[in-house]
Structure formats: structure tokens, C-alpha cells
Motif scaffolding. Sequence first.
Motif, PDB file in Angstrom:
ATOM      1  N   PRO A 158      44.041  50.656  24.700  1.00  0.00           N
ATOM      2  CA  PRO A 158      42.891  49.930  24.262  1.00  0.00           C
ATOM      3  C   PRO A 158      42.733  49.389  25.688  1.00  0.00           C
ATOM      4  CG  PRO A 158      44.818  48.463  24.023  1.00  0.00           C
ATOM      5  CD  PRO A 158      45.175  49.641  24.074  1.00  0.00           C
ATOM      6  N   VAL A 159      40.960  49.238  26.401  1.00  0.00           N
ATOM      7  CA  VAL A 159      40.967  48.835  27.337  1.00  0.00           C
ATOM      8  C   VAL A 159      40.727  47.264  28.002  1.00  0.00           C
ATOM      9  CG1 VAL A 159      39.062  48.830  29.242  1.00  0.00           C
ATOM     10  CG2 VAL A 159      39.640  50.757  27.553  1.00  0.00           C
ATOM     11  N   VAL A 160      41.359  46.732  29.035  1.00  0.00           N
ATOM     12  CA  VAL A 160      41.924  45.586  28.506  1.00  0.00           C
ATOM     13  C   VAL A 160      41.089  44.938  30.183  1.00  0.00           C
ATOM     14  CG1 VAL A 160      43.509  43.933  29.368  1.00  0.00           C
ATOM     15  CG2 VAL A 160      44.333  45.628  27.883  1.00  0.00           C
ATOM     16  N   ASN A 161      39.784  44.096  30.331  1.00  0.00           N
ATOM     17  CA  ASN A 161      38.834  43.475  31.263  1.00  0.00           C
ATOM     18  C   ASN A 161      39.410  42.026  31.506  1.00  0.00           C
ATOM     19  OD1 ASN A 161      37.145  45.911  31.083  1.00  0.00           O
ATOM     20  ND2 ASN A 161      36.771  45.222  29.039  1.00  0.00           N
ATOM     21  N   GLY A 162      39.726  41.563  32.320  1.00  0.00           N
ATOM     22  CA  GLY A 162      40.185  40.387  33.069  1.00  0.00           C
ATOM     23  C   GLY A 162      39.643  39.621  33.858  1.00  0.00           C
ATOM     24  N   ALA A 163      39.280  38.615  34.295  1.00  0.00           N
ATOM     25  CA  ALA A 163      38.474  37.614  34.490  1.00  0.00           C
ATOM     26  C   ALA A 163      38.414  36.460  35.329  1.00  0.00           C
ATOM     27  CB  ALA A 163      36.944  38.134  34.915  1.00  0.00           C
ATOM     28  N   GLY A 164      38.484  35.894  36.527  1.00  0.00           N
ATOM     29  CA  GLY A 164      39.078  34.338  37.018  1.00  0.00           C
ATOM     30  C   GLY A 164      38.530  34.338  37.912  1.00  0.00           C
ATOM     31  N   VAL A 165      37.593  33.215  37.660  1.00  0.00           N
ATOM     32  CA  VAL A 165      36.489  31.998  38.910  1.00  0.00           C
ATOM     33  C   VAL A 165      37.225  30.923  39.166  1.00  0.00           C
ATOM     34  CG1 VAL A 165      34.042  31.136  39.647  1.00  0.00           C
ATOM     35  CG2 VAL A 165      34.506  33.164  38.217  1.00  0.00           C
ATOM     36  N   ALA A 166      37.172  29.914  40.640  1.00  0.00           N
ATOM     37  CA  ALA A 166      37.732  28.745  40.569  1.00  0.00           C
ATOM     38  C   ALA A 166      36.827  28.526  41.994  1.00  0.00           C
ATOM     39  CB  ALA A 166      39.182  29.641  41.485  1.00  0.00           C
ATOM     40  N   SER A 167      36.849  27.572  41.539  1.00  0.00           N
ATOM     41  CA  SER A 167      35.975  26.763  42.441  1.00  0.00           C
ATOM     42  C   SER A 167      36.514  24.988  43.042  1.00  0.00           C
ATOM     43  CB  SER A 167      34.486  25.356  41.434  1.00  0.00           C
ATOM     44  OG  SER A 167      35.309  24.750  40.372  1.00  0.00           O
ATOM     45  N   TYR A 168      36.092  25.142  44.266  1.00  0.00           N
ATOM     46  CA  TYR A 168      35.919  23.979  44.915  1.00  0.00           C
ATOM     47  C   TYR A 168      35.336  23.362  45.956  1.00  0.00           C
ATOM     48  CZ  TYR A 168      38.574  21.431  48.218  1.00  0.00           C
ATOM     49  OH  TYR A 168      39.332  19.818  49.547  1.00  0.00           O
ATOM     50  N   ARG A 169      34.983  21.996  45.134  1.00  0.00           N
ATOM     51  CA  ARG A 169      34.299  22.008  46.058  1.00  0.00           C
ATOM     52  C   ARG A 169      32.610  22.497  45.387  1.00  0.00           C
ATOM     53  NH1 ARG A 169      34.778  16.872  49.600  1.00  0.00           N
ATOM     54  NH2 ARG A 169      37.080  17.207  49.920  1.00  0.00           N
ATOM     55  N   ASN A 170      31.759  22.927  46.783  1.00  0.00           N
ATOM     56  CA  ASN A 170      30.875  23.780  46.005  1.00  0.00           C
ATOM     57  C   ASN A 170      31.300  25.794  46.385  1.00  0.00           C
ATOM     58  OD1 ASN A 170      29.387  20.902  46.531  1.00  0.00           O
ATOM     59  ND2 ASN A 170      27.496  22.467  47.137  1.00  0.00           N
ATOM     60  N   TRP A 171      31.975  26.142  46.378  1.00  0.00           N
ATOM     61  CA  TRP A 171      32.539  27.814  46.584  1.00  0.00           C
ATOM     62  C   TRP A 171      33.358  27.647  45.340  1.00  0.00           C
ATOM     63  CZ3 TRP A 171      32.093  29.949  51.254  1.00  0.00           C
ATOM     64  CH2 TRP A 171      31.712  28.820  51.784  1.00  0.00           C
ATOM     65  N   LEU A 172      32.909  28.859  45.364  1.00  0.00           N
ATOM     66  CA  LEU A 172      32.904  29.481  44.189  1.00  0.00           C
ATOM     67  C   LEU A 172      33.894  30.943  44.837  1.00  0.00           C
ATOM     68  CD1 LEU A 172      30.451  29.244  41.830  1.00  0.00           C
ATOM     69  CD2 LEU A 172      32.776  28.278  41.504  1.00  0.00           C
ATOM     70  N   VAL A 173      35.428  31.266  44.189  1.00  0.00           N
ATOM     71  CA  VAL A 173      36.188  32.420  44.398  1.00  0.00           C
ATOM     72  C   VAL A 173      35.800  33.203  43.004  1.00  0.00           C
ATOM     73  CG1 VAL A 173      37.760  33.621  45.882  1.00  0.00           C
ATOM     74  CG2 VAL A 173      36.709  31.358  46.075  1.00  0.00           C
ATOM     75  N   GLY A 174      35.747  34.563  43.264  1.00  0.00           N
ATOM     76  CA  GLY A 174      36.595  35.320  41.915  1.00  0.00           C
ATOM     77  C   GLY A 174      36.885  36.796  41.856  1.00  0.00           C
ATOM     78  N   TYR A 175      37.808  37.178  40.879  1.00  0.00           N
ATOM     79  CA  TYR A 175      38.572  38.428  40.644  1.00  0.00           C
ATOM     80  C   TYR A 175      37.864  39.118  39.363  1.00  0.00           C
ATOM     81  CZ  TYR A 175      41.029  42.157  40.722  1.00  0.00           C
ATOM     82  OH  TYR A 175      42.175  43.030  40.000  1.00  0.00           O
ATOM     83  N   GLN A 176      37.881  40.243  39.405  1.00  0.00           N
ATOM     84  CA  GLN A 176      37.357  40.983  37.910  1.00  0.00           C
ATOM     85  C   GLN A 176      38.243  42.455  37.843  1.00  0.00           C
ATOM     86  OE1 GLN A 176      33.837  43.260  36.891  1.00  0.00           O
ATOM     87  NE2 GLN A 176      33.585  41.597  34.879  1.00  0.00           N
ATOM     88  N   MET A 177      38.818  42.551  36.867  1.00  0.00           N
ATOM     89  CA  MET A 177      39.980  43.748  36.773  1.00  0.00           C
ATOM     90  C   MET A 177      39.483  44.834  35.293  1.00  0.00           C
ATOM     91  SD  MET A 177      42.020  42.919  34.231  1.00  0.00           S
ATOM     92  CE  MET A 177      43.387  44.492  34.910  1.00  0.00           C
ATOM     93  N   SER A 178      39.565  45.675  35.129  1.00  0.00           N
ATOM     94  CA  SER A 178      39.480  46.744  33.955  1.00  0.00           C
ATOM     95  C   SER A 178      40.746  47.531  34.067  1.00  0.00           C
ATOM     96  CB  SER A 178      38.441  46.953  34.461  1.00  0.00           C
ATOM     97  OG  SER A 178      38.526  48.164  32.329  1.00  0.00           O
ATOM     98  N   PHE A 179      41.607  47.863  32.733  1.00  0.00           N
ATOM     99  CA  PHE A 179      43.178  48.410  32.836  1.00  0.00           C
ATOM    100  C   PHE A 179      42.716  49.917  32.257  1.00  0.00           C
ATOM    101  CE2 PHE A 179      46.947  49.787  32.341  1.00  0.00           C
ATOM    102  CZ  PHE A 179      47.458  49.991  33.270  1.00  0.00           C
ATOM    103  N   ASP A 180      42.407  50.286  32.212  1.00  0.00           N
ATOM    104  CA  ASP A 180      42.981  51.667  30.960  1.00  0.00           C
ATOM    105  C   ASP A 180      44.414  51.882  30.718  1.00  0.00           C
ATOM    106  OD1 ASP A 180      42.627  53.780  29.234  1.00  0.00           O
ATOM    107  OD2 ASP A 180      40.802  54.816  30.101  1.00  0.00           O
ATOM    108  N   THR A 181      44.544  51.101  29.743  1.00  0.00           N
ATOM    109  CA  THR A 181      45.794  51.123  28.687  1.00  0.00           C
ATOM    110  C   THR A 181      46.337  53.200  28.608  1.00  0.00           C
ATOM    111  OG1 THR A 181      45.117  50.906  26.545  1.00  0.00           O
ATOM    112  CG2 THR A 181      46.514  49.034  28.275  1.00  0.00           C
ATOM    113  N   ALA A 182      45.736  53.495  28.135  1.00  0.00           N
ATOM    114  CA  ALA A 182      45.546  54.953  27.707  1.00  0.00           C
ATOM    115  C   ALA A 182      45.969  56.058  28.848  1.00  0.00           C
ATOM    116  CB  ALA A 182      44.681  55.721  27.046  1.00  0.00           C
ATOM    117  N   LYS A 183      45.350  55.929  30.096  1.00  0.00           N
ATOM    118  CA  LYS A 183      45.534  56.500  31.330  1.00  0.00           C
ATOM    119  C   LYS A 183      46.236  55.438  32.579  1.00  0.00           C
ATOM    120  CE  LYS A 183      41.293  58.700  31.206  1.00  0.00           C
ATOM    121  NZ  LYS A 183      40.157  58.184  31.151  1.00  0.00           N
TER     122      LYS A 183
END
Length: 305
Positions: A158-183
Motif C-alpha cells: 500500500p501507499v501510505v499518505n499522512g499530513a498534519g496541520v498545527a495552529s497557534y494564534r493566527n499561524w499555521l504549520v503543516g507537513y505532508q508525506m507519502s510513503f510507497d511501502t512496495a518500494k
Amino acid sequence: MGSREEKALIGGKEALGVAEEDTMAPPVYADLGKSARDVFGKGYHFGVLKLECKSKTSTGVEITAGGNNALESGKVAGNLETKYKVKEHGLTFTEKWNTDNTLNTEVALEDKVAKGLKLVLNTTFAPQSGKKSGVLKSTYKTDALALNLDSTLDLGGPVVNGAGVASYRNWLVGYQMSFDTAKSKLTKNNFAVGFTNPDFILHTYANDGAEFGGSLFHKINPELEGAVDLAWSAGSNTTRFSIGCKYALDKDAALRAKVNNSAQVGLGYQQKVRDGITLTLSTLIDGKNFNQGGHKVGLAMELEA
């Protein structure tokens, strides 16, 4: 009924994916910069004739049917979608079919396993080829965090996709990844930082260390909103730049315009003819080849009952 300024304020929160009663909840990663993308994407139908009809039955089933005709190729495509919600159990069933003979079924469960958690099972089946695919999606939201974890249902890896967004006051910080388990390979590695308030949204991103960009959305007043989009690709050393705006003539009519650094000019006019009937006209002008033609026009009609 509130004032137009109050409605605009609420509309700005909705554009961020933030509910009026929960102003702290950040949007999911895919919705970062959505307000600016909507300025450039919504209300334009270049090169197609489009018809979309929406209705709701007495039993609560939402039905959407539509079709479009590509003017250049003459290809006609259609789609049908039905959606039914069982609110007491937090379930939503969605079925889609298109003229490519692809069936899509989605089952969503929200706020039942845990508050703020949404689970979705999405399956696709093409009867002619027998090709099948499935994706299991999950979204979890708190006041200051939005997490996504998706996985394709592929026994070969399977291909696993993950992402997260954190907020502090008016600021947003995000990260996104995709991992190919077959490769055993990380195929996506994206970062984003944003600043937001009800009428001003800044979004910047770095994708795989090779593409960098950002967008700026500004609601200048209740009638006028504008956006700027900028991107630079390290591999090809090319820069993309676009500026666009939307102006509401009144509650039933709106003008749209956009231009990019390739001298392509997009214009759109949307008119609510009457309740349930909306007409959209749009055109794309190639400024570099103005005399040679190649310009595109589009017409869309949306019916809702």
C-alpha cells in the motif's frame, strides 16, 4: 439576518475550513491556500459546455447529475452522484458513476468512534476492465491540530499518505508525506507555513525541496476579493505568477478576472437568473497569440431544486 460585514467575516472562516463556533480548528493540509485557489479556479469553464443539476428527495437523498461537452474534441462526459446521510449514526453513503463506466462508492463515519474523528472507505470499480481500487482515509481534528492518514488497499504494497496541520494564534504549520511501502521509498515530502485572519490569508510551501511557492488572499471589502499566486521550480528554473480577483456586482451577479505571466487572461461572469438557476460565462484569451486565435470560451448552467 446579520449585516453584510458579519456575513463576510463568517465566510472568511468557512473558506479556511473553520466553523463559526470553533475558530481555533485548523484546516486539513489539502485546504491550505484554498481561498486563493478558489479565486483562480471557481467560476471558470474554459472550452466546455457544462450542465449540472442538483436535487434532494423527500427521504433526504441528495442527487447530483451533470454533463459536459469539450468544444475542441467534441467529447461528451456525464456523471451521476447520490448521497444519503444517516445523521443519528454519523454515516454518509455516497455513490458516483460516470460515462467512463467507473463506479465509486464512499462510506464515511464521523464523530462516532471519537469526537473529531472521521473515517472514510472509498472504493472504485471499472466493470469493463475489472480494475478495482480502494482507499481507507482518516481525519482527526482538535482545536489546534488537524491530522490525516490515508492508505491504499493494495496487498502488493500500500501507499501510505499522512499530513498534519498545527495552529497557534493566527499561524499555521503543516507537513505532508507519502510513503510507497512496495518500494520502501518516501515519494512526497512537503512543508507549508501560513498566516490567516478573516480577511487575509498567506500560504507558503516547499514541495520535495524542488518546488517553492506561495499564495496571498485578501478580502478587500465585502464585494471585492483578490489573490496572488507565485511558484518557482528548481529543476526547470521556471517561475509561475498569477493574479486574480472576484467582484460581486450584487447578491446575484459576479465578475471574475485573472492573468498569469504566460499572458493568458481569464474572464468570467456569473449570474443567478432566479432561485435554483445559475449561469456562468467564461473565456480564456491567449495574449501571446492574440491574432492567431486559439482562445477558449465556456458556458455552464447549474440547476438546483
